[in-house]
Design a protein around this motif. Structure first.
Motif, short mmCIF file in Angstrom:
data_model
loop_
_atom_site.label_atom_id
_atom_site.label_comp_id
_atom_site.label_asym_id
_atom_site.label_seq_id
_atom_site.Cartn_x
_atom_site.Cartn_y
_atom_site.Cartn_z
N PHE A 1 1.31 -1.01 0.18
CA PHE A 1 0.45 0.07 0.06
C PHE A 1 1.06 1.35 0.13
N ASP B 1 -0.30 4.48 -1.25
CA ASP B 1 -1.81 4.23 -0.99
C ASP B 1 -2.46 5.43 0.18
N GLU C 1 -13.43 -1.46 0.83
CA GLU C 1 -12.72 -1.03 -0.61
C GLU C 1 -11.37 -2.27 -0.64
N VAL C 2 -10.80 -1.55 0.76
CA VAL C 2 -9.31 -1.73 1.13
C VAL C 2 -8.99 -3.16 1.48
N ASP D 1 -9.34 -4.84 -2.25
CA ASP D 1 -7.95 -4.75 -2.50
C ASP D 1 -7.08 -6.17 -1.97
N GLN D 2 -6.63 -6.26 -0.74
CA GLN D 2 -6.08 -6.63 -0.36
C GLN D 2 -5.78 -8.24 -0.77
N THR E 1 -6.60 -7.66 -5.49
CA THR E 1 -4.85 -6.91 -5.96
C THR E 1 -3.51 -7.55 -5.62
N HIS E 2 -3.98 -7.66 -3.99
CA HIS E 2 -2.26 -8.09 -3.60
C HIS E 2 -2.11 -8.97 -2.99
N TYR F 1 -16.08 -3.50 -7.70
CA TYR F 1 -15.25 -4.08 -7.90
C TYR F 1 -15.55 -5.47 -8.86
#
Length: 563
Positions: free
Chosen positions: A227, A230, A280-281, A284-285, A288-289, A449
């Motif tokens: 992040f 971010d 959202e976070v 993303d974890q 995305t990550h 998403y």
């Protein structure tokens, strides 16, 4: 405590865990196995729910008294919705690290032994009162020395110190749990539903990682890198010079707890906006990550006020405690992407496909009834937030459970590796967002998403189709020339076929067939001779003797040297 006293305490702890498990197994054996054999299944059925509740309450008491891994076991059990009844998971879901703090003298001795120096030398100031106490360790505020502050650019820190002797306690607890798991596999009621030793090993791996503070430090740095840049997310910095396997020093990032809505409003922060950003976070974890904070409870997430940004947001989320993280492998992430898209689109067949792709639903499952249940679920409750669901007549849930409960319970379900931690993360995230914003709707958070994922999937599909088209065109372009070359070689008599390998295989098959025939003949002559010996001794003895010939051929015959 002397070594002898410590060993005695560990043996007593081990016996207490086993005796608790033994008593519970005897009750399960009596009610679930013995009574049904005497036609009293109705008693077992009628008393099952209250018996499970009483078991969960007794375990809750045991966990709080023993501490160590037992509290972690309770938290682990509370998230196993796939293998444990709701009477147990609901009772244990509130189990926290309800243990008293270690006296500071013990913490000082443990920290100084790890750091190799007195606390006064390692830190300019060290608060004797813990910020937080847990079953595996506790945290204290401190201030770095002047030189360390210059080297790191930090001043105020938080120091996590493991409880003295926690390694030995963890080893004792895991040894007891492994033995209990072996006992459990002897009970068919348990073995048909869950791989108990596998669950214990999964729990052991997570627990051993959690008490290795160097592992946590590495996870914290990886999270920060994911992040970096971010503005929504932050994490503490690690002071490596003052960190070991049992002591972890990190920057003090304490701020407003994420569930303290009064403090958020007083700081001019909208709790509903915090819920949206938090969701959202977490998405993303996962997508995305592929590296997810698996323990996002209120004590591990702070909301840090800051000047309003260009987006109008005046805060950032600060995560701490990276001892429990979930890796998301590619195949699991792809399945979860399919799952999210299916849920957002209320697609029951897509949801079943995603469950099979993830590995939660085994291929042997009959999915027709499951699809029908999901269609009914989406039609009635799809798109509702928690606030709306709370207003639904409980009888509707009861009717739905009566209609489809047996079917769902009969499905061959399992949780692949890392799914447990992800389920825990999702559960805590949903509960947190709903407490921040009663009207929070997880579907609303998922749909944007899912739309983005769907666009990504479409782009990938077009790329795959274009690549396949290019490969097909290349093969088609070369095909006429290759066919012409083969025909030319046939006309010239230059094409040969090597059949030696085929001939050798046929020879071996022929030999095997002959030896099988000899074996059958030997068995027939042996049995026939044995039957004839009492009535016609000469013929019976002759057959027994002659049966040796096909036996010898069956054992030694048909072996040829390779050509």
């Amino acid at each position: 405590m002397t070594d002898a006293a410590a060993q005695g305490a560990h043996r007593a702890r081990y016996r207490r865990i086993l005796s608790f498990a033994a008593r519970e197994f005897i009750k399960v054996w009596w009610f679930e196995l013995v009574l049904p054999r005497f036609g009293m299944s109705s008693i077992a059925e009628r008393t099952r729910a209250p018996r499970m509740q009483r078991f969960a309450k007794r375990f809750h008491v045991l966990a709080v008294e023993l501490g160590g891994l037992m509290i972690k076991v309770g938290q682990f059990m509370s998230s196993r919705l796939d293998v444990l009844p709701p009477e147990i998971t609901k009772e244990l879901e509130g189990l926290q690290d309800e243990v008293p703090a270690v006296p500071f003298t013990g913490i000082r001795a443990a920290a100084e032994a790890e750091l190799g120096m007195p606390l006064e030398q390692a830190y300019a100031w060290f608060d004797e009162t813990p910020v937080a106490a847990a079953s595996l360790g506790q945290a204290h505020r401190a201030r770095l020395s002047a030189q360390d502050a210059v080297d790191t650019g930090l001043a105020d820190v938080v120091v996590k110190v493991q409880r003295p002797g926690i390694d030995e306690i963890v080893a004792v607890d895991l040894a007891a749990l492994r033995r209990v798991a072996r006992w459990a596999m002897r009970v068919r009621l348990v073995s048909d539903r869950v791989d108990a030793p596998g669950l214990v090993e999964e729990f052991a791996q997570t627990s051993l990682e959690e008490i290795d503070y160097l592992h946590e430090a590495a996870s914290a740095e990886r999270f920060r890198e994911n992040f970096a840049g971010d503005a929504r997310v932050d994490a503490p910095e690690i002071v490596w010079e003052r960190s070991t396997r049992r002591v972890l020093t990190l920057s003090d990032v304490t701020a407003i707890k994420i569930n303290d809505t009064d403090a958020l409003r007083a700081a001019g922060i909208d709790p509903s906006e915090v819920a949206d950003v938090f969701a959202e976070v977490m998405f993303d974890q996962v997508f995305t990550h592929s590296f997810v904070h698996a323990d996002p409870h209120p004590g591990n997430i702070f909301v840090t006020p800051e000047p309003a940004s260009a987006t109008g947001r005046n805060f950032r989320l600060t995560f701490i405690d990276f001892g429990m993280m979930a890796e998301v492998p590619d195949n699991l992430r792809d399945g979860l992407r399919t799952l999210l898209i299916a849920v957002a689109g209320r697609d029951s067949r897509g949801l079943v496909t995603a469950a099979q792709e993830i590995g939660v639903l085994l291929p042997s499952a009959d999915t027709a009834e499951l699809e029908r249940a999901l269609r009914a679920l989406f039609a009635r409750f799809g798109g509702m937030g928690f606030a709306e669901l709370s207003k639904v007549d409980p009888r509707e849930f009861t009717d739905f459970a009566d209609e489809f409960g047996d079917m769902v319970r009969s499905l061959p379900l399992q949780l692949p590796e890392n799914m447990l931690l992800l389920i825990r993360a999702v559960s805590l995230t949903s509960g947190m967002c709903s407490s921040l914003d009663p009207s929070f709707n997880v579907w609303d958070a998922a749909e944007p998403y899912a739309a983005r994922l769907l666009r990504d999937e479409s782009g990938n599909l077009m790329q795959d189709m274009a690549q396949q088209a290019m490969e097909t065109a290349a093969v088609t372009y070369r095909l006429p020339k290759r066919i012409d070359a083969i025909i030319t070689r046939v006309d010239d008599g230059n094409v040969t076929f090597d059949t030696s390998a085929l001939e050798r295989r046929l020879d071996r098959l022929e030999g095997i067939a002959r030896r099988i025939g000899s074996g059958v003949l030997f068995a027939a002559m042996l049995v026939g001779g044995a039957l004839l010996v009492p009535s016609i001794p000469p013929l019976g003895i002759t057959l027994l003797c002659v049966s040796a010939l096909p036996l010898l051929h069956s054992v030694f015959g048909g072996r040829r040297q390779p050509r």
